[in-house]
Each structure stands twice: as structure tokens, then as C-alpha cells.
Design an enzyme around this catalytic site. Structure first.
Site: not given
Lengths: 256, 154
Positions: B42-44
Site C-alpha cells: 500500500c503506498w498510502e
């Protein structure tokens, strides 16, 4: 056919006491399954922990009257009107299935336990069953996210389908059995046996299916309304102080 | 800060699955609720957090630099064209701010395919195809002229 009690006609082959014992057994299974589900998943502990945290951090503590008002709003909007759904088709399908299921189950219990009943109950049994079929099959083939949004085949079955499928199977087989029995068909016995199997799966599978959502969803909706009223808002920011002027671009999700 | 889903709030609508650029928001096979299948990837980007109509998605900070007790939550209001943010720190401080999404109604901006295809001679122009009319460059792009520079009126 629509005015006769199908369970009264069945009493020639199955003793009424056995039918009543079966209904009681199903109620016990639902209660026991729900309690097991609550303990196993820790959902009650989670709910009360959140409740305590929300009360501790409340910016404007709520009194008994306000809590009662929120409880009524939750019951009317979130439970009776399925207000949480943002998709209108899902909401209609859910309302059809929910009210159909309630009518079907209540009329079943009345017809099994009462010897002399009015014609209304068999009508309600059929109407409720047909509502479940309309909402349930609409959901199953067209609305559920696996089919509508992810493009999977409606025939792909997974554990999440246990509740929907066993409910649809139970009601479908029950109506087919009543129809065949009213027309004197010999196949009615087979469909009655399948009806009992599907119904047992529906009520005995509570710990493994999403049957318990009818208990934890209202609790979650109540908690959400309380958090909005007491100012904690589950840490969410409040609405922006701007006018609504741009409309909406939200479309139904479609991932494929 | 990978995302996670409050299962009691999610109604399984699939908007987060639709918008996730990493394709890691999926619908669970047991309860038909959304979940992050691979938090490490997840790259937020917060796309799913903002898109969720139920506000059922939250982001969890990594314990080494964002210890327990903080919170970063958003509220997307399409009709207002805003995203509100509420940041809570461990010591109780809060920062609230609102950022705009857009200044025109949804659907009012034409897509590239809705314009006429550029002509071959347009390649010789310094202008890009279909420059916005708001730039007001019908008479040509602004340019420096030596005479005006001398007068100090460029």
C-alpha cells in the site's frame, strides 16, 4: 393453494409436535450460533470498548433522552429502511429480502404452532417467500459486487454466499414443495426433504455465514450515530463549511 | 500507513476496489466486505479512504514512526468539492484543514476524445492542441519584442 396452510396438510405424514420441535430447534440454533459468533469474534467486547472510548472522549456528553432518540433513529432509518446503503438498487433488493424473510418466517411459525388460523397467514407466507425470491435473485444475478463490479460469473460460489444461497434455497424449495403438495404431486416429498436440508443449513450455519449481520449491523449503526452526536465522529473531520455546488460524479463501481 | 477496513461499517459496495491504483483492495470471500490484501504494497495514496461512502476505511501508522494514539482521517464531500482532514497527535493536539478538489462542476470538463483531432499543420504551431480558452491566446502566444523591452513595456 394460496389460502391453505401447507403445514396443516403435511400433518398427515409428519406429526405436528415434530414440526414444532424442529422450529424450536432452529430458534435455539440461531441464538446459540449468534452467541458463539459474538464470543468467538470478540464483537461484543469490540463494541463495548468502542462505546467506552467514545464516552470518555465525548465533546458533548449525551443524556438518556438523546440516546433514546438516536436509538429510535437507528431503528427507523438504518434497520427498518436499510438506510446505510448508498446504492439504491441494493437498498431495494435488501428491503424486499428482509421484509419477505420476516413475513415468511413469522407466518411459518404461526402456521406450525396454531391449529386454526385465518387465510391471511398462508397469503403472507406466499407473499413473503416471493419477495425473498425477487430481492434475492435480483441481488444474486445482477447486484452483488462479485458480478456487477468485478465481472465474475454469477455461478461462482464462495463462503460469503452461504447465507444468501441457503436462504434462497430454503424459500425456493419451500414454495415449490407447497405448490407440488397442493397439486397432489408425488415429488412433493422430495422437495420437502430438500427444503428441510436447506432450512437447517440456513439456521445452523450462523457462526460461518453472515446471518449474524442482522444483529451487529444495527449495533454498529447506533454506535456511529452516537459518535456523530457526541462530537467524536470516530476521529472523522466535520463537514466543510462550504456550499454544495458541484453535484456528484459517483458512478457504480466496475473493476473490469 | 497501510489502510484497513472497519468491517462493521463496510457495506461491500466495491468503490475502494474500483479506485485502488495498486489493486490491493479486494472483496473478502467470507463476508463480502472489502479488505487490503497486501498492506506492505500500500503506498498510502488515501484514494480508497476518500472514496469510501461509509467512511469505513482508515490508515494505520507504522509503529516505528507513528506510534499508537494518532489518527489521520478524511471526509470527501463531492458536492462541495472539498476534502476535509483531521489530524490527531498522540499528545492530544489536533490540526483540521480543508482542501479543494475542483472549482467546476463534475463532468463539465471535456475529455480529450471530445475535441476534434488536430490537423497536420498544427504541428508547426507552438500552441498545444486545444489550449484552454481561458488562456485568451487567440492572437498568438505572449512573446518578447525588443522594441517594447527598450521602452520598458514588455
Amino acid at each position: 393453494m394460496f389460502t391453505t396452510n401447507p403445514f396443516a396438510a403435511l400433518s398427515a405424514t409428519v406429526p405436528p409436535v415434530a414440526m414444532r420441535a424442529y422450529v424450536v430447534a432452529m430458534i435455539v440454533l440461531v441464538v446459540a450460533g449468534t452467541l458463539f459468533d459474538i464470543v468467538h469474534k470478540g464483537s461484543a467486547r469490540y463494541f463495548f470498548d468502542n462505546w467506552r472510548r467514545s464516552r470518555t472522549r465525548a465533546r458533548s456528553p449525551l443524556g438518556g433522552g438523546e440516546l433514546a432518540s438516536i436509538a429510535i433513529q437507528t431503528a427507523v432509518v438504518d434497520v427498518l429502511a436499510s438506510g446505510e446503503f448508498c446504492n439504491a438498487r441494493r437498498r431495494i433488493a435488501h428491503l424486499l429480502t428482509m421484509y419477505g424473510f420476516v413475513l415468511h418466517v413469522v407466518s411459518t411459525v404461526v402456521m406450525v404452532f396454531s391449529n386454526s388460523i385465518s387465510d391471511v397467514w398462508p397469503h403472507l407466507w406466499w407473499v413473503g417467500g416471493l419477495m425473498v425470491l425477487a430481492g434475492g435473485y435480483w441481488f444474486w444475478f445482477f447486484i452483488r459486487v462479485d458480478v456487477a463490479a468485478e465481472g465474475n460469473s454469477p455461478w461462482r460460489v464462495m463462503r460469503a454466499d452461504l447465507f444468501s444461497l441457503s436462504l434462497l434455497a430454503s424459500v425456493t424449495l419451500g414454495l415449490v414443495w407447497a405448490f407440488l403438495q397442493a397439486n397432489g404431486s408425488g415429488a412433493a416429498v422430495v422437495f420437502f426433504a430438500l427444503y428441510i436440508v436447506a432450512t437447517t443449513v440456513l439456521f445452523a450455519s450462523v457462526p460461518w455465514s453472515k446471518f449474524a449481520h442482522m444483529f451487529f449491523k444495527p449495533a454498529a449503526a447506533f454506535e456511529k450515530r452516537v459518535s456523530y452526536a457526541n462530537g467524536t465522529r470516530a476521529n472523522l473531520p466535520g463537514p466543510a463549511d462550504k456550499p454544495e455546488q458541484f453535484g456528484s460524479a459517483r458512478t457504480a463501481p466496475r473493476h473490469y | 500507513m497501510p489502510t484497513f477496513v472497519y468491517m462493521t461499517r463496510c457495506d461491500g459496495c466495491g468503490h475502494c476496489v474500483d479506485i485502488c491504483p495498486s489493486d490491493i483492495m479486494h472483496v473478502d470471500k467470507t463476508y463480502r466486505r472489502a479488505y487490503n490484501i497486501e498492506p506492505n504494497m500500500c503506498w498510502e495514496c488515501y484514494s480508497c479512504v476518500k472514496a469510501c461512502p461509509q467512511n469505513a476505511i482508515d490508515a494505520r501508522g507504522y509503529a516505528d514512526f507513528a506510534p499508537l494514539g494518532h489518527s489521520v482521517r478524511t471526509l470527501r464531500e463531492e458536492a462541495k468539492g472539498t476534502i476535509s482532514w483531521r489530524l490527531k497527535f498522540r499528545d492530544g493536539r489536533e490540526k483540521n484543514f480543508v482542501s479543494p478538489i475542483r472549482t467546476t462542476p463534475w463532468g463539465s470538463i471535456k475529455g480529450p476524445a471530445e475535441y476534434e483531432a488536430p490537423r497536420a499543420e498544427d504541428l508547426a504551431s507552438q500552441e498545444l492542441a486545444h489550449e484552454p480558452t481561458s488562456l485568451k491566446i487567440e492572437g498568438g502566444l505572449p512573446a518578447l519584442h525588443s522594441g517594447r523591452l527598450r521602452r520598458g513595456t514588455a
